[in-house]
Design an enzyme around this catalytic site. Sequence first.
Site, PDB file in Angstrom:
ATOM      1  N   GLU A  20       3.965  -2.207  13.536  1.00  0.00           N
ATOM      2  CA  GLU A  20       2.462  -2.173  12.325  1.00  0.00           C
ATOM      3  C   GLU A  20       1.389  -2.760  13.278  1.00  0.00           C
ATOM      4  O   GLU A  20       0.401  -2.167  12.759  1.00  0.00           O
ATOM      5  CB  GLU A  20       2.836  -3.204  11.738  1.00  0.00           C
ATOM      6  CG  GLU A  20       3.866  -2.818  10.310  1.00  0.00           C
ATOM      7  CD  GLU A  20       4.073  -1.549   9.731  1.00  0.00           C
ATOM      8  OE1 GLU A  20       2.837  -1.492  10.481  1.00  0.00           O
ATOM      9  OE2 GLU A  20       4.775  -1.410   9.642  1.00  0.00           O
ATOM     10  N   GLY A  79       1.090  -0.393   0.214  1.00  0.00           N
ATOM     11  CA  GLY A  79      -0.628   0.018   0.278  1.00  0.00           C
ATOM     12  C   GLY A  79       0.649   1.768   0.138  1.00  0.00           C
ATOM     13  O   GLY A  79       0.599   2.479  -0.678  1.00  0.00           O
ATOM     14  N   ALA A  80       1.932   0.764   1.196  1.00  0.00           N
ATOM     15  CA  ALA A  80       2.656   2.157   1.238  1.00  0.00           C
ATOM     16  C   ALA A  80       3.871   2.146   1.472  1.00  0.00           C
ATOM     17  O   ALA A  80       3.452   1.258   2.272  1.00  0.00           O
ATOM     18  CB  ALA A  80       1.825   3.222   1.370  1.00  0.00           C
ATOM     19  N   ASN A 118       8.632   5.651   4.813  1.00  0.00           N
ATOM     20  CA  ASN A 118      10.196   6.524   4.952  1.00  0.00           C
ATOM     21  C   ASN A 118       9.780   7.635   5.219  1.00  0.00           C
ATOM     22  O   ASN A 118       9.242   8.742   5.233  1.00  0.00           O
ATOM     23  CB  ASN A 118      10.554   6.508   4.030  1.00  0.00           C
ATOM     24  CG  ASN A 118      10.670   5.390   2.635  1.00  0.00           C
ATOM     25  OD1 ASN A 118      10.436   4.695   3.163  1.00  0.00           O
ATOM     26  ND2 ASN A 118       9.889   5.429   1.446  1.00  0.00           N
ATOM     27  N   HIS A 157       2.890   5.665  11.643  1.00  0.00           N
ATOM     28  CA  HIS A 157       3.921   5.998  12.159  1.00  0.00           C
ATOM     29  C   HIS A 157       5.616   6.562  11.983  1.00  0.00           C
ATOM     30  O   HIS A 157       7.028   5.852  13.005  1.00  0.00           O
ATOM     31  CB  HIS A 157       4.400   4.905  10.537  1.00  0.00           C
ATOM     32  CG  HIS A 157       3.956   3.676  10.209  1.00  0.00           C
ATOM     33  ND1 HIS A 157       4.294   2.634  11.717  1.00  0.00           N
ATOM     34  CD2 HIS A 157       3.570   2.326   9.694  1.00  0.00           C
ATOM     35  CE1 HIS A 157       3.731   0.729  10.673  1.00  0.00           C
ATOM     36  NE2 HIS A 157       3.327   1.164   9.720  1.00  0.00           N
ATOM     37  N   GLU A 163       0.508   5.979   7.658  1.00  0.00           N
ATOM     38  CA  GLU A 163       1.945   6.470   7.085  1.00  0.00           C
ATOM     39  C   GLU A 163       2.155   7.077   7.835  1.00  0.00           C
ATOM     40  O   GLU A 163       3.452   7.090   8.431  1.00  0.00           O
ATOM     41  CB  GLU A 163       2.651   5.953   5.904  1.00  0.00           C
ATOM     42  CG  GLU A 163       2.012   4.959   4.730  1.00  0.00           C
ATOM     43  CD  GLU A 163       2.407   3.673   4.998  1.00  0.00           C
ATOM     44  OE1 GLU A 163       3.169   3.645   6.036  1.00  0.00           O
ATOM     45  OE2 GLU A 163       1.332   2.913   5.216  1.00  0.00           O
TER      46      GLU A 163
HETATM   47  N1  B3K Z   1       5.437  -1.107   6.072  1.00  0.00           N
HETATM   48  C1  B3K Z   1       5.455  -0.941   5.377  1.00  0.00           C
HETATM   49  C2  B3K Z   1       5.720  -2.614   4.723  1.00  0.00           C
HETATM   50  C3  B3K Z   1       6.370  -2.690   4.378  1.00  0.00           C
HETATM   51  C4  B3K Z   1       6.316  -3.917   3.255  1.00  0.00           C
HETATM   52  C5  B3K Z   1       7.622  -5.285   3.399  1.00  0.00           C
HETATM   53  N2  B3K Z   1       7.463  -6.592   2.338  1.00  0.00           N
HETATM   54  C6  B3K Z   1       3.997  -0.528   4.972  1.00  0.00           C
HETATM   55  C7  B3K Z   1       3.575  -0.025   6.328  1.00  0.00           C
HETATM   56  O1  B3K Z   1       2.872  -0.945   6.728  1.00  0.00           O
HETATM   57  O2  B3K Z   1       2.913   0.769   6.966  1.00  0.00           O
HETATM   58 ZN    ZN Z   2       2.428   0.230   8.635  1.00  0.00          ZN
END
Ligand code: B3K
Ligand code: ZN
Length: 878
Positions: free
Chosen positions: A323, A264-265, A268, A304, A301
């Site tokens: 997560e 999905g996204a 970073n 996060h 996101e």
């Molecule tokens: N942290 C990323 C997911 C990355 C997946 C790698 N295979 C998106 C998220 O959960 O926000």
């Molecule tokens: Zn996530």
Amino acid sequence: MKDTTPRMVFLKDYVPPAWRVSRVELDFQLDPARTRVRSRMSLARTGAGDQPLMLHGQDLTLVALSVDGRPLPAGAWRQEGEQLWVQDLPDRCELTVETEIHPDRNTALEGLYVSGGNFCTQCEAEGFRRITWFPDRPDVMAEYRVRMEADKATCPVLLSNGNLVDSGDLPEGRHYAVWHDPFPKPSYLFALVAGDLACQEGHFVTCSGREVALRIFVQHHNLDKCDHAMRSLIKAMRWDEDTFGREYDLDTYMIVAVDDFNMGAMENKGLNIFNSKYVLARPDTATDEDFVAIESVIAHEYFHNWSGNRVTCRDWFQLSLKEGLTVFRDQEFTADQSLRTVKRIDDVQRLRSLQFPEDTGPMAHPVRPQSYMEINNFYTMTVYEKGAEVVRMIQTLLGRDLFRRGLDLYFDRHDGQAVTTDDFLRAMEDAAARDLSRFRRWYDQAGTPVLNVTGAYDAGARRFRLTVRQSCPPTPGQAEKLPLHIPLAVALLDRAGREIPLRLEGEAAAGGGERVLELTAPDHVFVFEEVHEPPVPSLLRDFSAPVTLRYPYTDEELAFLMAGDTDGFNRWEAGQQYAVRVLLRLVEDHQAGRPLVMEPRFVESVGQVLTHTAVDPALVAEALTLPGESYLADHMRVADVDAIHTARQFARRAMGEQLAVRWRETYERHSATDAHSLEADAMGRRRLANLALAYLVAANPVEGRSLAHRQFRDARNMSETMGALRALMDCACDERDAALAAFEARWKDEPLVLDKWFSLQAASSVPGALQRVRGLMAHPGFNMRNPNRVRALIGAFVTANPVHFHAADGSGYDFLAEQVLSLDPLNPQVAARLVKALSRWKRFDKPRQAAMRAALERIVETSGLSRDVYEITSRSLE
Ligand code: B3K
Ligand code: ZN
């Protein structure tokens, strides 16, 4: 090539890194065919001893390696597959590595790749090692300075994490930019984007008065589809300050939308990269569900930034630390923007239809797995959704205030660190002065617990005894299960539907009408005093724990709860349980060759819900949507997809016919809703109108189809268009063909919209589905290298078309094996997701079992498989 030797990584083998990287300077000479990457790492030994430095790398051409400016002699390092070892380094030094990579050949979409002519990156979980040799593990956190050079005409925009500190022109039409991120971060949060992108600007003033520039970058032709994403981002930033006291920390926050993206996204630091599906929306291109999903992913996101970036994971076994917590946070955010009960129902449906099956399949694993072969296979419903439920249970046990205090302590204590789920629990325990040692088992034990509950009323003593027994079925590698700490929210309802004040045996006075009972042992008996009449218990209110609850309700009791439980979630739940019962009886009748008859009492209960104008339309729609086919299949010892489909279609028709007048009224009342409002109420009305339309089509095909056709023709937004198309999709008729053709003609140049067209056809139950899917693979809009296209067509066929995917001749399974094998060399992550559709073969009859196994065997016997596909396929065959 990726190293495909099966290897296992175990949590018990974790050792802290022998070397720290305090700073990294990266220099990119960007070129699609041949990109040069120079990395200078400031290294320091962390402990005693003379352990060599270990770097990860994959698909890299090593050009040069030097220490403190001097080339490393050949004997000082060695490469073994994806690991590079450097011996005899001084305790502190600067290591420079130069590599060459080929972004345009990168179809796995991990590391640095090209999408739509633009460069972008995806580094979680282990993608950074495809960019340069590096200790690519989340507990190595460094400060990054990134310089990049590219052709100015094709790449006017150059972005990386943090703040832009320098930029300028260079000879030969090239230019450069330098970015610095002051927050130390693990390599998985690194990002770089370079390309020709348009930008929508916004801004946000944080609670302490700092100005943040917000920028959403998209391809030029999509600039008119960013408003909703920008509004969502601003809402999320405000909400996280108001609800959790979390303030943003950099001066800019950037989002880049790309068309080719595995998930999905990605969060970073300061530079989120998104699948364009979760950014782009205009009322004519996106449905209400799309708008809601965008708001939720943007928020996820963003959240996060604290739960994941400022405090990150020590190792990938701790994935749910970020997560599960972040999903919990985004669920709460959406609940606050809409109707809380509707959001809860949607989340529980998702959990039960996708995570519960995971718990009964060969890949069942705890929220904190103990081992993996390929970490990308563990971005699962268990880690995400069950992980969020575990966090929610902590909030239920502690109460909102103490939970918030625990979260504050967690962020405060661990800011800038890479930590574990144990650290999270310890912060909760310390803030609330509670012992969560038994609760910890939720992180280590796989499987969905079962609560068997019975009730007994003693009229003479005016007592009600609730007996609760917990158990948990075995899962691979975990035969024996220990009792868990489970919050069970209950109320007792009297005949009039009122909550009876609860007083447990031994308590001095009655408390409120709802109580959270805490289960910690295999068996519990709760005795409620002063219960003046036989009550109907309302159990597991608001779905207070991710368990399966069994209570021997009569049909009358379910109808009673469905009409009047004071807990909105449980009102819906009672209706679902009732519907499951009715549908499974129909399945049995069909299997036994008996004529199908719809139970009048059930239809009557449904009719009552439909007449309740006081209830929110979205809740009415939830209540009147029959449980899905795969959820029903999970209630059968041997899943019979054909009988389930027949029974469900029959029930839909019967409910449509018998309540036709009310469906018609409902349709007319709600289809006139303001077409552009995104308020929860307007979305709820559209949802209910579309549901009514579907029942009208099921009841009276001729009249219903013309209604659907009219809605399609006059549609004022994509929700109306899709409502009409969905209603038509399961009947082979001219209206359907005409609507599909019109849709294709209008949207052939909008890939995200065309995906809806692919999915509708892939999931349609009309005969010949597989042929159609094969035909559509040759459509100019289809592309095997694009994950969204693959999911829209092949993914929809294998997950949303049970009758055709599980065709008795095995053709669906052969098709899937073929597609997995052709996709695996291109994109292992997406291929591995697809293969999961075969993993629960034990749920089916013998001939299907044999055909599914044969498909799995064909895959596993193929040489050169990726680790991703190999792990899932081989475990499925165990
Ligand atoms: N942290 C990323 C997911 C990355 C997946 C790698 N295979 C998106 C998220 O959960 O926000
Ligand atoms: Zn996530």
